[in-house]
Design a protein around this motif. Structure first.
Motif, short mmCIF file in Angstrom:
data_model
loop_
_atom_site.label_atom_id
_atom_site.label_comp_id
_atom_site.label_asym_id
_atom_site.label_seq_id
_atom_site.Cartn_x
_atom_site.Cartn_y
_atom_site.Cartn_z
N TYR A 22 -21.47 66.03 4.84
CA TYR A 22 -19.45 64.62 4.82
C TYR A 22 -20.81 63.04 5.34
O TYR A 22 -19.92 62.27 5.20
CB TYR A 22 -19.55 64.90 6.37
N TRP A 23 -21.90 63.33 6.23
CA TRP A 23 -22.20 62.16 6.86
C TRP A 23 -23.91 61.63 6.51
O TRP A 23 -24.63 62.72 6.21
CB TRP A 23 -22.15 61.86 8.34
N ILE A 24 -24.40 60.64 6.49
CA ILE A 24 -25.77 59.92 6.61
C ILE A 24 -26.37 59.69 7.32
O ILE A 24 -25.54 58.73 8.15
CB ILE A 24 -25.65 59.08 5.30
N THR A 52 -16.76 58.70 13.66
CA THR A 52 -17.25 57.84 14.78
C THR A 52 -16.34 56.93 15.51
O THR A 52 -16.13 57.28 17.21
CB THR A 52 -18.36 57.08 14.61
N GLN A 53 -15.12 56.38 14.46
CA GLN A 53 -14.31 55.47 16.10
C GLN A 53 -13.04 56.31 15.74
O GLN A 53 -12.72 56.40 16.66
CB GLN A 53 -13.47 54.40 14.76
N LYS A 54 -13.33 57.51 15.05
CA LYS A 54 -11.98 58.55 16.12
C LYS A 54 -12.75 59.41 17.30
O LYS A 54 -12.52 60.02 18.00
CB LYS A 54 -11.64 59.38 15.20
N GLY A 55 -13.92 59.17 17.15
CA GLY A 55 -14.18 60.05 18.51
C GLY A 55 -15.28 61.53 17.51
O GLY A 55 -15.29 62.17 18.71
N ILE A 56 -15.04 61.66 17.17
CA ILE A 56 -15.62 62.60 16.43
C ILE A 56 -16.91 62.56 16.70
O ILE A 56 -17.44 61.18 15.55
CB ILE A 56 -15.26 62.88 15.10
N LYS A 57 -17.97 63.83 17.41
CA LYS A 57 -19.11 63.39 17.01
C LYS A 57 -19.70 64.24 16.28
O LYS A 57 -21.74 64.50 16.05
CB LYS A 57 -20.06 63.84 18.45
N VAL A 58 -19.51 65.86 15.57
CA VAL A 58 -20.16 66.28 14.79
C VAL A 58 -19.53 66.25 13.19
O VAL A 58 -18.11 66.51 12.65
CB VAL A 58 -20.12 67.69 14.91
N PRO A 59 -20.16 65.68 12.36
CA PRO A 59 -18.90 66.27 10.80
C PRO A 59 -18.43 67.44 10.51
O PRO A 59 -18.96 68.54 11.09
CB PRO A 59 -20.26 66.04 9.62
#
Length: 256
Positions: free
Chosen positions: A186-188, A174-181
């Motif tokens: 990879y995400w919770i 999210t800090q890098k601007g990635i909106k989709v894992p």
């Protein structure tokens, strides 16, 4: 009249004198004498030896006494040059004392003692074998319990590290601007984490072809390559060289 009164008075006195505890005393003395006689007879019977004891004493006495010249076998030996106390044999290498007798006093058949001894040894051996097998079974059960306990601990640790990696991945992405894992697991999502209990999370893990350990290895490798982050160090390094130089390794065991 006076003589008659005196006679009656003397008779009354004599009667009073004859009323003594003589009869009970005689009975008591007779009973005491009978008890004493019974006690004496019992002691005498106890002192008397049984027939078997007398036979044993006579036999022991005969066996302990030396063979006399009246014995025909001993007389023949003496004629052939044998002397008392000398060993048998041409060169005197034989026995000196006669072979001891093993007197059988019981009613059991021949070989009974050997059979009884062998059964006792077999029983003892079977008991020892059972103890040994039980000990082996107990040790095996303890080893299996330790293995299961260790396996459960490792599974819980892998699950905890995986959740930690998922949270870190979501935050860093999210800090890098990635909106989709990169991969859905990879995400919770926070709202999903609150709604789902542990049983539902386990069901999701079972639906995937990857095990928890495999997911953890893939996700930690992604964090190290993409974000230079190590979940066990809890640090995001500046670059790849910084990570490789200061991080002990890419597994939990490297950080113990």
């Amino acid at each position: 009249m006076e003589q008659e009164d005196d006679y009656m008075s003397d008779s009354f006195i004599n009667v009073q004198q004859d009323i003594r505890p003589g009869l009970p005393m005689v009975r008591h003395m007779k009973e005491a004498i009978k008890k004493e006689e019974k006690h004496r007879e019992a002691n005498q019977k106890n002192r008397q030896k049984s027939l078997k004891e007398e036979e044993k004493e006579r036999r022991d006495t005969v066996l302990k006494s030396a063979i006399g010249n009246e014995n025909k076998g001993f007389a023949l030996l003496q004629k052939m040059g044998y002397k008392r106390g000398q060993a048998l044999g041409k060169s005197g290498e034989g026995i000196v004392e006669p072979i001891p007798l093993n007197i059988k006093t019981g009613r059991a058949g021949l070989g009974h003692d050997e059979l009884k001894k062998r059964k006792a040894e077999e029983k003892l051996e079977n008991y020892r074998r059972k103890i040994h097998l039980k000990k082996q079974a107990d040790e095996q059960a303890e080893d299996q319990f330790r293995m299961r306990f260790k396996s459960k601990q490792e599974e819980r640790k892998v699950e905890g590290d995986l959740r930690k990696s998922q949270r870190a991945c979501q935050q860093l992405d999210t800090q890098k601007g990635i909106k989709v894992p990169k991969e859905i697991w990879y995400w919770i999502e926070p709202e999903q984490e609150e709604e789902k209990d542990q049983e539902e999370i386990k069901d999701e893990d079972q639906d995937s072809d990857l095990s928890g350990l495999e997911k953890l290895q893939i996700l930690t490798a992604y964090l190290r390559e993409e974000h230079f982050y190590c979940i066990w160090c809890g640090t995001a390094y500046e670059e790849s060289e910084d990570l490789s130089s200061n991080c002990p390794g890419d597994s939990s065991a490297d950080h113990d």
